[in-house]
Design a protein around this motif. Structure first.
Motif, PDB file in Angstrom:
ATOM      1  N   ASN A 110       0.897  -1.036  -0.020  1.00  0.00           N
ATOM      2  CA  ASN A 110      -0.054  -0.059   0.035  1.00  0.00           C
ATOM      3  C   ASN A 110       0.771   0.989  -0.024  1.00  0.00           C
ATOM      4  OD1 ASN A 110      -1.775   2.170   1.013  1.00  0.00           O
ATOM      5  ND2 ASN A 110      -3.030   0.517   1.207  1.00  0.00           N
ATOM      6  N   ARG A 112       1.275   5.338  -0.293  1.00  0.00           N
ATOM      7  CA  ARG A 112       0.405   6.498  -0.169  1.00  0.00           C
ATOM      8  C   ARG A 112       1.330   7.665   0.074  1.00  0.00           C
ATOM      9  NH1 ARG A 112      -4.121   5.865   4.594  1.00  0.00           N
ATOM     10  NH2 ARG A 112      -4.934   3.662   4.081  1.00  0.00           N
ATOM     11  N   ASN A 148       0.413  -4.700   3.276  1.00  0.00           N
ATOM     12  CA  ASN A 148      -1.037  -4.745   3.099  1.00  0.00           C
ATOM     13  C   ASN A 148      -1.723  -5.853   3.172  1.00  0.00           C
ATOM     14  OD1 ASN A 148      -2.936  -2.786   2.485  1.00  0.00           O
ATOM     15  ND2 ASN A 148      -2.772  -3.179   0.172  1.00  0.00           N
ATOM     16  N   ASP A 279      -1.148   2.165   8.609  1.00  0.00           N
ATOM     17  CA  ASP A 279      -2.536   2.654   8.459  1.00  0.00           C
ATOM     18  C   ASP A 279      -2.374   4.014   9.243  1.00  0.00           C
ATOM     19  OD1 ASP A 279      -5.242   2.980   7.905  1.00  0.00           O
ATOM     20  OD2 ASP A 279      -5.668   1.404   9.150  1.00  0.00           O
ATOM     21  N   SER A 282      -0.207   6.853   8.123  1.00  0.00           N
ATOM     22  CA  SER A 282      -0.545   7.356   6.758  1.00  0.00           C
ATOM     23  C   SER A 282      -1.643   8.432   7.086  1.00  0.00           C
ATOM     24  CB  SER A 282      -0.859   6.692   5.774  1.00  0.00           C
ATOM     25  OG  SER A 282      -1.616   5.429   6.013  1.00  0.00           O
ATOM     26  N   ALA A 297      -4.320   6.695  -2.715  1.00  0.00           N
ATOM     27  CA  ALA A 297      -3.474   5.551  -2.141  1.00  0.00           C
ATOM     28  C   ALA A 297      -3.378   4.465  -3.401  1.00  0.00           C
ATOM     29  CB  ALA A 297      -4.391   4.802  -1.153  1.00  0.00           C
ATOM     30  N   ASN A 299      -2.989   0.243  -4.014  1.00  0.00           N
ATOM     31  CA  ASN A 299      -2.709  -1.133  -3.488  1.00  0.00           C
ATOM     32  C   ASN A 299      -1.874  -1.802  -4.667  1.00  0.00           C
ATOM     33  OD1 ASN A 299      -4.355  -1.107  -0.812  1.00  0.00           O
ATOM     34  ND2 ASN A 299      -5.753  -0.400  -2.784  1.00  0.00           N
ATOM     35  N   THR A 310      -8.183   7.620  -0.310  1.00  0.00           N
ATOM     36  CA  THR A 310      -8.241   6.752   1.077  1.00  0.00           C
ATOM     37  C   THR A 310      -9.519   6.958   1.988  1.00  0.00           C
ATOM     38  OG1 THR A 310      -7.089   8.495   2.320  1.00  0.00           O
ATOM     39  CG2 THR A 310      -5.841   6.838   1.380  1.00  0.00           C
ATOM     40  N   SER A 331      -5.370   9.703  -7.073  1.00  0.00           N
ATOM     41  CA  SER A 331      -5.303   8.396  -7.228  1.00  0.00           C
ATOM     42  C   SER A 331      -5.088   7.756  -8.643  1.00  0.00           C
ATOM     43  CB  SER A 331      -6.435   7.700  -6.371  1.00  0.00           C
ATOM     44  OG  SER A 331      -6.769   8.045  -5.013  1.00  0.00           O
TER      45      SER A 331
END
Ligand code: NAI
Ligand code: MG
Length: 383
Positions: A110, A112, A148, A279, A282, A297, A299, A310, A331
Motif C-alpha cells: 500500500n 500513500r 497490506n 495505517d 498514513s 493510495a 494497492n 483513502t 489516485s
C-alpha cells in the motif's frame, strides 16, 4: 482495441461522485482506455449477500488494473439486519471487500504519497512558526509504504477463543492474568508477519527511494515492545539497508514518530511500516497535507493494482456533488504512473497543483463553495 482495460468500481456513496469527476479528467487526457464497470459495496451485500460479487472478480482478472471509489461497511449485526429477507437465514458473513481484494490479488503493498501543494489552506502550519494569517505552511512531501496483507489486519482473530487455542496459549506463563479472567471473557487478535512480507515491503521502500532520489527511509515499528514481530521487521530492514549505501536508513517507534511528524513533518521522506502502523501513520500524514479530500493510495501486487482515495463513502454527502474529488484524481495519477504513462501523470499533478494554488474553485473542505464537478472540470481544463 484500447491500450488499457481498467476496471471501474465506484462503490457506494461519494465513491460515485468522485469517480464520475475523475472520469472527466481521464477523458480530457484522452487516455486510450476501456473502462469496465464492476459492482462492489454495500448494496450488493444487501441484495445478493456478497459485497464483492464473482462477476466483479472476473472483470478484475480480465483488466490491467482498477480504480475504486469507496464503499460503506457496517458491523456484523447491522450487516445481518440489512440483508434481503430471503438471504437472512443463510448464515452469510460480511467480509470487507477491500480486505478481500487485497488478499485475493495479493496486493501486498500500500503506497500513500503525502504531499502538500502550496496554497492549500489546510496545509500544516508548524507550531514554532507564528500562527495566524501570516503563518508559513510547512511543506510535506513524503511517501508511506504500508504492508497490506499481513500483521494486525491478517484477520486471524477469535472471540470466543477455541478451547484448543486457549489451552495452547495458557502453556505460556504470561497468560496468567487472562487465565484467571476465564475463557469466555477473552478475545484475541493476532499480529502475524513473515520474513517474506517484511522483506518485500522494505525492499520496495528502498527501491522507490533509489529510483526517485529520496534520501531517507524510516522504519516505523515498536520492536522494544513487540519483540518478535517488530524484531523481525527491524532485522530485515537493517540487513536490506546495507545494500543501499546512499540512503539514510533510520528507525522510529510508532508513538514517537506521531509526535515528531507533528513537529517536523518536512524532515521525512519515505516511511515503511507493517499494516496497522502504516495505517495509523498514513492518516496522520494525510492530515498534514489537507485531509481526506487530498489523500490518495495505491494497492500494488506483482501483476495487478487497485487505486483508491483513502476516504470512505461519507453517506451524508452522497450524491450531492459536494465533496472534494482531488483524492480520487490523485489516485488516478498513481494509476497512470503504474501503467507507465508518466507524462500524463505529471500533467494531472501539475493541473491539481495549479488549481489548488489559484483558488478559483474549491470544495467545502477548503472553505469554498464549488461542486465536485466544477473542481474536476477546472482540473480537466488544465491537463
Ligand atoms: P469517510 O471517509 O467516509 O468520511 C468522514 C468525513 O470526512 C466525512 O463526513 C467528510 O466530512 C469528510 N470527507 C471524506 N471524504 C471527503 C472528500 N472527498 N471531500 C471532503 N470531505 C470528505 O469516513 P466515515 O464517515 O468514518 O465512514 C463512512 C463509511 O465509509 C463507513 O461505512 C466506513 O466503513 C466506510 N469507509 C470506507 C473506506 C473505503 O472504502 N476505503 C475507508 C473508510 C471508511
Ligand atoms: Mg485508515
Amino acid at each position: 482495441m484500447a491500450k488499457y482495460r481498467i476496471a471501474w468500481m465506484p462503490g457506494d456513496g461519494i465513491g460515485i461522485d468522485v469517480m464520475d469527476a475523475t472520469r472527466v479528467v481521464l477523458d480530457a487526457l484522452k487516455l486510450d482506455a476501456e473502462y469496465l464497470h464492476a459492482d462492489i459495496g454495500w448494496d450488493f451485500w444487501c441484495r445478493e449477500g456478497d459485497a464483492l460479487p464473482a462477476r466483479t472478480i472476473k472483470i478484475l482478472k480480465e483488466t490491467d488494473c482498477a480504480l475504486f471509489g469507496a464503499i460503506t461497511s457496517k458491523p456484523q449485526t447491522e450487516a445481518k439486519e440489512e440483508l434481503a429477507p430471503e438471504l437472512q437465514d443463510k448464515g452469510l458473513q460480511y467480509f470487507s471487500p477491500i480486505v478481500r481484494l487485497r488478499q485475493l490479488f495479493n496486493l501486498h503493498t500500500n503506497l500513500r504519497p503525502c504531499k502538500s501543494y502550496p496554497g492549500n489552506p489546510l496545509n500544516f502550519r508548524g507550531t514554532e512558526v507564528a500562527t495566524g494569517p501570516n503563518a508559513r505552511e510547512q511543506l510535506v512531501d513524503l511517501v508511506v509504504f504500508r504492508e497490506n496483507t499481513e500483521g494486525m489486519y491478517g484477520g486471524v482473530e477469535f472471540f470466543p477463543l477455541p478451547q484448543s487455542v486457549y489451552e495452547a496459549l495458557c502453556l505460556n506463563p504470561k497468560m496468567k492474568p487472562w487465565k484467571e479472567k476465564g475463557l469466555e471473557n477473552v478475545a484475541l487478535s493476532t499480529r502475524i508477519v513473515s520474513r517474506q512480507g517484511c522483506e518485500s515491503i522494505c525492499r520496495q521502500a528502498f527501491e522507490f527511494a533509489k529510483k526517485h532520489g529520496r534520501k531517507r527511509v524510516t522504519l516505523v515499528e515498536k520492536p522494544n515492545v513487540l519483540r518478535e514481530t517488530g524484531g523481525l521487521m527491524t532485522r530485515v530492514f537493517r540487513e536490506l539497508a546495507k545494500s543501499y549505501p546512499g540512503i539514510w536508513a533510520d528507525e522510529a517507534n510508532i508513538d514517537a514518530i506521531c509526535m515528531w511528524m507533528f513537529k517536523n513533518p518536512q524532515d521525512y521522506d519515505v516511511l515503511v511500516a507493517e499494516n496497522m502502523f502504516g495505517d495509523i501513520v498514513s492518516d496522520l500524514c494525510a492530515g498534514l497535507v489537507g485531509g481526506l479530500g487530498f489523500a490518495s493510495a495505491a494497492n500494488i501486487g506483482d501483476t495487478y493494482a487497485v487505486f483508491e482515495p483513502t476516504h470512505g463513502s461519507a453517506p451524508k454527502y452522497a450524491g450531492q456533488n459536494k465533496v472534494n474529488p482531488i483524492a480520487c484524481i490523485l489516485s488516478a495519477k498513481l494509476m497512470l504512473e503504474w501503467l507507465g504513462e508518466q507524462a500524463m501523470a505529471d500533467r494531472v499533478e501539475a493541473a491539481v497543483a495549479k488549481v489548488i494554488r489559484e483558488r478559483k474553485v474549491g470544495t467545502y473542505d477548503v472553505g469554498m463553495k464549488s461542486t465536485t464537478m466544477e473542481v474536476a472540470s477546472e482540473i480537466a481544463r488544465n491537463v
